[in-house]
Motif scaffolding. Structure first.
Motif, PDB file in Angstrom:
ATOM      1  N   ASP A  35       0.851  -1.187   0.000  1.00  0.00           N
ATOM      2  CA  ASP A  35       0.000   0.000   0.000  1.00  0.00           C
ATOM      3  C   ASP A  35       0.892   1.244   0.000  1.00  0.00           C
ATOM      4  OD1 ASP A  35      -1.824   2.010   0.358  1.00  0.00           O
ATOM      5  OD2 ASP A  35      -2.891   1.045   2.012  1.00  0.00           O
ATOM      6  N   LEU A  36       0.958   1.906  -1.126  1.00  0.00           N
ATOM      7  CA  LEU A  36       1.864   3.044  -1.254  1.00  0.00           C
ATOM      8  C   LEU A  36       1.434   4.247  -0.433  1.00  0.00           C
ATOM      9  CD1 LEU A  36       2.928   2.952  -5.005  1.00  0.00           C
ATOM     10  CD2 LEU A  36       3.708   1.597  -3.067  1.00  0.00           C
ATOM     11  N   LEU A  37       0.224   4.213   0.131  1.00  0.00           N
ATOM     12  CA  LEU A  37      -0.193   5.266   1.036  1.00  0.00           C
ATOM     13  C   LEU A  37       0.496   5.152   2.397  1.00  0.00           C
ATOM     14  CD1 LEU A  37      -4.021   5.456   0.286  1.00  0.00           C
ATOM     15  CD2 LEU A  37      -2.378   7.319  -0.015  1.00  0.00           C
ATOM     16  N   VAL A  38       1.064   3.993   2.657  1.00  0.00           N
ATOM     17  CA  VAL A  38       1.715   3.741   3.935  1.00  0.00           C
ATOM     18  C   VAL A  38       3.220   3.971   3.795  1.00  0.00           C
ATOM     19  CG1 VAL A  38       2.169   2.034   5.731  1.00  0.00           C
ATOM     20  CG2 VAL A  38      -0.045   2.041   4.538  1.00  0.00           C
ATOM     21  N   PRO A  39       3.786   4.928   4.530  1.00  0.00           N
ATOM     22  CA  PRO A  39       5.234   5.163   4.434  1.00  0.00           C
ATOM     23  C   PRO A  39       6.026   3.898   4.743  1.00  0.00           C
ATOM     24  CG  PRO A  39       4.176   6.962   5.603  1.00  0.00           C
ATOM     25  CD  PRO A  39       3.114   5.909   5.418  1.00  0.00           C
ATOM     26  N   GLY A  40       6.989   3.606   3.890  1.00  0.00           N
ATOM     27  CA  GLY A  40       7.839   2.436   4.082  1.00  0.00           C
ATOM     28  C   GLY A  40       7.326   1.162   3.462  1.00  0.00           C
ATOM     29  N   ALA A  41       6.054   1.119   3.057  1.00  0.00           N
ATOM     30  CA  ALA A  41       5.479  -0.114   2.510  1.00  0.00           C
ATOM     31  C   ALA A  41       6.144  -0.511   1.197  1.00  0.00           C
ATOM     32  CB  ALA A  41       3.971   0.045   2.308  1.00  0.00           C
ATOM     33  N   ALA A  42       6.410   0.462   0.345  1.00  0.00           N
ATOM     34  CA  ALA A  42       7.046   0.167  -0.940  1.00  0.00           C
ATOM     35  C   ALA A  42       8.454  -0.375  -0.730  1.00  0.00           C
ATOM     36  CB  ALA A  42       7.092   1.426  -1.803  1.00  0.00           C
ATOM     37  N   ALA A  43       9.226   0.275   0.126  1.00  0.00           N
ATOM     38  CA  ALA A  43      10.595  -0.171   0.386  1.00  0.00           C
ATOM     39  C   ALA A  43      10.623  -1.552   1.009  1.00  0.00           C
ATOM     40  CB  ALA A  43      11.293   0.836   1.306  1.00  0.00           C
ATOM     41  N   ALA A  44       9.682  -1.817   1.926  1.00  0.00           N
ATOM     42  CA  ALA A  44       9.636  -3.125   2.578  1.00  0.00           C
ATOM     43  C   ALA A  44       9.309  -4.231   1.584  1.00  0.00           C
ATOM     44  CB  ALA A  44       8.603  -3.104   3.706  1.00  0.00           C
ATOM     45  N   ALA A  45       8.384  -3.963   0.671  1.00  0.00           N
ATOM     46  CA  ALA A  45       8.010  -4.964  -0.330  1.00  0.00           C
ATOM     47  C   ALA A  45       9.202  -5.289  -1.231  1.00  0.00           C
ATOM     48  CB  ALA A  45       6.831  -4.462  -1.162  1.00  0.00           C
ATOM     49  N   ILE A  46       9.932  -4.271  -1.652  1.00  0.00           N
ATOM     50  CA  ILE A  46      11.089  -4.498  -2.519  1.00  0.00           C
ATOM     51  C   ILE A  46      12.189  -5.240  -1.771  1.00  0.00           C
ATOM     52  CG2 ILE A  46      12.855  -3.380  -3.919  1.00  0.00           C
ATOM     53  CD1 ILE A  46       9.922  -3.321  -5.016  1.00  0.00           C
ATOM     54  N   ALA A  47      12.377  -4.930  -0.493  1.00  0.00           N
ATOM     55  CA  ALA A  47      13.399  -5.615   0.296  1.00  0.00           C
ATOM     56  C   ALA A  47      13.100  -7.107   0.408  1.00  0.00           C
ATOM     57  CB  ALA A  47      13.486  -4.989   1.687  1.00  0.00           C
ATOM     58  N   ARG A  48      11.821  -7.455   0.474  1.00  0.00           N
ATOM     59  CA  ARG A  48      11.436  -8.875   0.549  1.00  0.00           C
ATOM     60  C   ARG A  48      11.696  -9.586  -0.775  1.00  0.00           C
ATOM     61  NH1 ARG A  48       6.736  -6.676   2.827  1.00  0.00           N
ATOM     62  NH2 ARG A  48       5.550  -7.184   0.927  1.00  0.00           N
TER      63      ARG A  48
END
Length: 302
Positions: A35-48
């Protein structure tokens, strides 16, 4: 090649999923996954996922709503894109918009023309472009316009639905651009990805990706009904031209949204098809009632 595809259930994302080679490892990410509305969600998904390439087909596309929900539009279109740019993938492919321009130019906009958005949506997308540029990694930004595809809320499906319900419609006639199918955007993206996978990528940077030719929203609407009639689905609805000021949308739009695609066509050795070709295909696939029933009347951009 491992690819993280954000916005996999949107117009461009869905078209990409249908076209990406099975030999590649593709991880589709819808909003529930990142959910790109949530700060850090995009980075966390890519890290996984740890992809080689990030394809960001997610965006806040509600142009008028962005005027009153600017924080959310900037969060998705600018700040989340900054996270993706810094995530460490070999390449980032992201999509932008004709709305980064003010529409005052007489001819088609080139990639190096000055940007000057007229609305919050345009500024938020420009913020995403700037975030990618500031990161300095290898990236491709594809600016496109007036996107349409069957089964999603867009101008084509909205006109078909409203024309079946009403005797007449008022449509803006003093704004021009090139209706561009999500299929064309996806096909072009796949070609760019193939070149990356083969070690012969096109030069990193910003490119304009749109169908050839241009039309107004009014003539676009007329053509949609013409295509429906050619496909055996006559809609006896009168289309009336009005000015943008008469129509009264919350967000200002550029009067001229034409994009010069010479740079990308030269890089790929391709000639993009006419806007009419893509619209005809979308109409033919959309007049099936089973498809139309899934489409919301809400119109976005992108």
């Amino acid at each position: 090649m491992r690819i993280a595809l954000l916005g996999s259930n949107g117009q461009v994302g869905s078209a990409l999923l249908a076209r990406l080679p099975r030999a590649w490892s593709v991880v589709p990410l819808a909003r529930r996954d990142a959910d790109l509305l949530v700060p850090g969600a995009a980075a966390a998904a890519i890290a996984r996922i740890r992809p080689d390439v990030i394809v960001n087909a997610a965006a806040w596309t509600a142009v008028d709503k962005a005027e009153t929900e600017a924080t959310r539009a900037y969060r998705v279109n600018s700040e989340a894109v900054r996270e993706l740019a810094a995530a460490g993938a070999d390449w980032l492919i992201s999509y932008s918009t004709d709305y980064v321009f003010d529409g005052r130019k007489a001819g088609a906009y080139r990639e190096d023309d000055a940007t000057a958005p007229l609305n919050v949506y345009g500024w938020s997308k420009l913020g995403g472009e700037q975030a990618i540029a500031e990161n300095g990694g290898k990236s491709l930004i594809f600016r496109t316009s007036w996107v349409h595809t069957p089964g999603h809320a867009n101008f084509v499906t909205t006109i078909l639905r409203l024309a079946a319900e009403r005797e007449s419609l008022n449509v803006v006639d003093d704004q021009i651009g090139a209706p561009t199918s999500a299929g064309l955007i996806a096909d072009t993206t796949v070609e760019a990805l193939k070149r990356i996978s083969e070690g012969r990528p096109i030069e990193a940077g910003t490119y304009h990706l749109a169908a050839s030719g241009a039309t107004s929203w009014f003539h676009y609407a007329q053509f949609i009904l013409q295509c429906a009639e050619e496909a055996g689905h006559t809609l006896p609805c009168a289309i009336h031209p009005v000015s943008a000021s008469q129509y009264g949308q919350a967000a200002m739009r550029p009067a001229n949204s034409q994009l010069d695609t010479t740079k990308l066509e030269a890089a790929l050795g391709a000639d993009f098809p006419s806007w009419q070709e893509g619209v005809r295909q979308t109409v033919a696939q959309s007049i099936n009632p089973a498809v139309l029933d899934t489409v919301s009347l809400r119109q976005g951009h992108g």
